[in-house]
Every structure is written in C-alpha cells, then in structure tokens.
Design a protein around this motif. Structure first.
Motif, PDB file in Angstrom:
ATOM      1  N   VAL A  20      -5.208  11.194  -1.666  1.00 42.74           N
ATOM      2  CA  VAL A  20      -3.959  10.447  -1.643  1.00 42.74           C
ATOM      3  C   VAL A  20      -2.909  11.168  -0.808  1.00 42.74           C
ATOM      4  O   VAL A  20      -2.049  10.524  -0.187  1.00 42.74           O
ATOM      5  CB  VAL A  20      -3.465  10.209  -3.087  1.00 42.74           C
ATOM      6  CG1 VAL A  20      -2.099   9.544  -3.107  1.00 42.74           C
ATOM      7  CG2 VAL A  20      -4.465   9.334  -3.831  1.00 42.74           C
ATOM      8  N   VAL A  38      -3.325   9.971   2.704  1.00 42.00           N
ATOM      9  CA  VAL A  38      -2.807   8.606   2.856  1.00 42.00           C
ATOM     10  C   VAL A  38      -1.282   8.610   2.819  1.00 42.00           C
ATOM     11  O   VAL A  38      -0.624   7.880   3.568  1.00 42.00           O
ATOM     12  CB  VAL A  38      -3.394   7.699   1.758  1.00 42.00           C
ATOM     13  CG1 VAL A  38      -2.886   6.276   1.916  1.00 42.00           C
ATOM     14  CG2 VAL A  38      -4.912   7.723   1.796  1.00 42.00           C
ATOM     15  N   PHE A  39      -0.698   9.451   1.952  1.00 40.33           N
ATOM     16  CA  PHE A  39       0.755   9.543   1.880  1.00 40.33           C
ATOM     17  C   PHE A  39       1.341  10.047   3.202  1.00 40.33           C
ATOM     18  O   PHE A  39       2.361   9.541   3.674  1.00 40.33           O
ATOM     19  CB  PHE A  39       1.142  10.466   0.732  1.00 40.33           C
ATOM     20  CG  PHE A  39       2.619  10.679   0.589  1.00 40.33           C
ATOM     21  CD1 PHE A  39       3.430   9.694   0.040  1.00 40.33           C
ATOM     22  CD2 PHE A  39       3.204  11.875   0.985  1.00 40.33           C
ATOM     23  CE1 PHE A  39       4.802   9.885  -0.087  1.00 40.33           C
ATOM     24  CE2 PHE A  39       4.562  12.079   0.844  1.00 40.33           C
ATOM     25  CZ  PHE A  39       5.366  11.079   0.309  1.00 40.33           C
ATOM     26  N   THR A  78       0.805   4.025  -2.899  1.00 35.38           N
ATOM     27  CA  THR A  78       0.447   5.386  -2.500  1.00 35.38           C
ATOM     28  C   THR A  78       1.489   6.386  -2.970  1.00 35.38           C
ATOM     29  O   THR A  78       1.152   7.472  -3.464  1.00 35.38           O
ATOM     30  CB  THR A  78       0.288   5.459  -0.974  1.00 35.38           C
ATOM     31  OG1 THR A  78      -0.747   4.560  -0.563  1.00 35.38           O
ATOM     32  CG2 THR A  78      -0.066   6.864  -0.532  1.00 35.38           C
ATOM     33  N   CYS A  79       2.761   6.058  -2.815  1.00 33.34           N
ATOM     34  CA  CYS A  79       3.826   6.962  -3.270  1.00 33.34           C
ATOM     35  C   CYS A  79       3.751   7.172  -4.782  1.00 33.34           C
ATOM     36  O   CYS A  79       3.936   8.303  -5.262  1.00 33.34           O
ATOM     37  CB  CYS A  79       5.186   6.405  -2.877  1.00 33.34           C
ATOM     38  SG  CYS A  79       5.503   6.381  -1.101  1.00 33.34           S
ATOM     39  N   LEU A  93       0.828  -1.207   0.000  1.00 35.06           N
ATOM     40  CA  LEU A  93       0.000   0.000   0.000  1.00 35.06           C
ATOM     41  C   LEU A  93       0.861   1.255   0.000  1.00 35.06           C
ATOM     42  O   LEU A  93       0.549   2.240  -0.688  1.00 35.06           O
ATOM     43  CB  LEU A  93      -0.919  -0.009   1.221  1.00 35.06           C
ATOM     44  CG  LEU A  93      -1.753   1.258   1.449  1.00 35.06           C
ATOM     45  CD1 LEU A  93      -2.748   1.456   0.309  1.00 35.06           C
ATOM     46  CD2 LEU A  93      -2.482   1.194   2.791  1.00 35.06           C
TER      47      LEU A  93
END
Length: 376
Positions: free
Chosen positions: A131, A134-135, A118-119, A114
């Motif tokens: 995002v 999340v990052f 994400t990156c 994940l």
C-alpha cells in the motif's frame, strides 16, 4: 652509608606507539561495530516511521475529502489545465500521472475513489509494503496533475511518500503489527506442538531477508532525517540573505498579504505587536539555521517543540494547513522511540482507568437497592 639508586632509563617512543595504536584500533573496532549494529542488526525509529505513515495518510485523506467538491476543477477532465496540456508538459519535464491515462470521467472518479481508499488503508497500516507504493503513486500523480497549484507542503509530502516506501512503517501501531502478533503466537504454538526445526537453508534465507529489510529501512529513515535538515538549513540560509528578515520586518509584509489572511482581524492584531513580530522573525531564522547542528544534543527537544508551535502558527495565522501539517509530521521523525512508547503506555493507562471507572459507575447504577430487613 650509600644507597643504591636505580638509573633512570628513558622510555623510547617506540614502546608507547603500540599501546596508542591498540587503543585507536579498539576505538575504531567499537565504532564500526556500533555502526554495523545500527545499520544491519537493529531497525531504528520504528515508532517514528509509524507516526509518519499515520500522519501523512491522514493528512492526504483529509486533503482529498476537503477538495472533493472541487475535484473536477483541480484534477478532472474539465480542468483548465487539461489532460492534453499536462501530457505535453510531462514530455518536457519527465513527470507522470495516472490521471492523464484517460479522459473518461468514470476513470477519473475511479482513480479518486482509489486514492481515498489507499490513504485510509495506508493510515491504518494494512499491507503497508504494497500500500505504501500505491500511496506514493497516488500522491505523485495528483501532485503532477495540478503542478502549478502546489506549494512547499505538497512537495514535502511527495518526497516523504516516496521515502516511506523504503521503510518498515507498518511494524508499529498498525493492522499489520496486530496480524503479526497473532501469527507469531500461532506459529510458536504450532512449532512447540510439532517439535520440528526449519531447514538451515530457509533459516539463512529468512535471516538475509530480515537483514536486507533492516538495512533498507534504516537508510530510508536516515534519508528522511537528512531531507528535513536540508529543508530547514536551506530555508534559514535563504532568509539570512534577505534584508527583510535581517531587519525583523519580513513577517509584517507576510501577514498583510491578502493571500495569507484567512482571518484579517487576527492578522491585523498580530501585526500591531511590532516587538512580537520582530522576535518571531529572528527566532524563525535561528531555529531553521541551527536545527541541523543540535540533532545530537538535548536542545533537540526544545527546538522540535518550538518548531511545532511555529508551524501551528503558520497553519492558523497564514491559512496553510497542509504545509503546516506536513512539516509537523516530518518533525516527529526526530523524537526517539522511547518517547512514543511512553505516549503509548500513558494512553493505555488513561483509557484503562477510564474503562474501570465507567464499569464501576455502571455496576453501582445497576445494583438493585434491597431494603434493610427490620429486626423489631
């Protein structure tokens, strides 16, 4: 013959006071208007925010891929710093990490996958608003899980990941920007064909939403710039207090440490140039202390260029690529949008010329040679 002379009547200070007061009021009104425009009406440094997004997304993606063979020893369940120890440490410090929610290896591998995805999505600018959050969670979680193995570059990247959640970092050079352009053209064609206007309430809500996003973005960019100034100012003032930097011998001791010698021959070669080592040491202190004071002058570009070179030397000579990359990306926030637009135009012009040249070469290669018809 006598000429009549007009008697001199001195001007009282009371007559000049209203004029000066009006000028001051006009100047204050102009300054507040410019500040209002800068904070609310116009988002600033959209290209710089995109550079931060691309830079930190790519840097952390490369970091995770580089440490993939060693992921279990650093962050996994079999790490010497076990999840139980990390949880006890979090109770004392207030940190958190999603990696300590379970001791399962399958869960850890899923979190690692994940993080990599994400990156990549954050770097490409896909759904940047969601995002980016999340990052930030990923960066903070991996940072907290191996807190005693981090350095200044990891700390700065963690701060920037949190700050980027406040910015509109997907407005330029992203998949979001491409999707918004296509959507804007579609909506414009639909509105032209329908000929209907939106209700006033929805227009007001949309304007309020845009103003709120602009204010939060501008404040986030100001916080990022202030954070970089604090980093440089604090580092420079800390160096000034020490005698090694004052005598110009600090870098001599740094390049002779085994921990910062990825290439010992290169370190010894640099250390043999005593005058160069002293000049670089003094110049480092000057750049770090003076940088916060030249942000609004043309010397800013000279300082930023020299800082790029300094961090590049740190990454190569001292073997600290993550720290050097984090600082280089952070310095990019001080470059104006016109500079990035110029880079974009140059990039497109170069590739368009290369494409035309390649197309012309292909056309000449594929053209059949027709023999000339004889006339005799």
């Amino acid at each position: 013959m006598k000429t009549e002379q007009t008697p001199f009547v001195p001007t009282s200070p009371g007559r000049q006071a209203p004029r000066v007061t009006d000028n001051v009021k006009e100047w204050l009104r102009h300054q507040f208007g410019a500040l209002h425009t800068a904070l609310i009406e116009q988002p600033i440094s959209l290209y710089a925010a995109s550079v931060l997004r691309i830079g930190y997304g790519l840097l952390y993606l490369a970091f995770l891929l580089r440490e993939f063979p060693h992921r279990d020893e650093i962050w996994g369940p079999d790490s010497p710093w076990t999840p139980a120890l990390a949880t006890q440490f979090f109770d004392l410090t207030g940190w958190f990490s999603i990696l300590t929610l379970s001791d399962s290896r399958l869960y850890f591998e899923g979190c690692y996958a994940l993080a990599v995805v994400t990156c990549a999505l954050f770097m490409l600018g896909w759904r940047s608003r969601a995002v980016s959050v999340v990052f930030a969670i990923v960066v903070v979680s991996f940072h907290a899980r191996a807190l005693f193995m981090t350095d200044g570059g990891d700390n700065l990247m963690r701060l920037m990941a949190v700050y980027l959640c406040l910015t509109a970092c997907g407005r330029r050079w992203s998949l979001d920007a491409r999707r918004n352009r296509l959507r804007a053209s579609t909506v414009y064609c639909a509105s032209r064909s329908a000929g209907l206007g939106a209700p006033d309430l929805w227009c007001q809500l949309g304007a309020a939403r845009r103003s709120l996003i602009t204010v939060v973005h501008n404040c986030g960019m100001f916080v990022i710039a202030a954070q970089i100034c604090i980093v440089y100012g604090a580092a420079g003032l800390y160096k000034v207090q020490g005698g090694l930097w004052g005598s110009g011998t600090a870098l001599h001791y740094v390049v002779n440490l085994d921990l910062f010698q990825p290439w010992p021959m290169l370190s010894h070669m640099v250390d043999s140039q005593q005058m160069l080592v002293a000049v670089v040491g003094y110049l480092t202190v000057l750049l770090q202390v003076g940088f916060p004071f030249i942000l609004f002058s043309r010397l800013k570009y000279v300082f930023v260029t020299m800082l790029f070179g300094m961090h590049l030397g740190i990454g190569v000579l001292l073997g600290m690529p993550v720290f050097a990359g984090a600082m280089i990306v952070a310095d990019a926030v001080f470059l104006p949008d016109r500079f990035y637009r110029f880079l974009g135009r140059t990039w497109r012009r170069t590739f368009s010329r290369a494409a035309l040249r390649r197309k012309g070469t292909t056309a000449r290669t594929e053209t059949p040679l027709v023999p000339a018809r004889s006339t005799g």
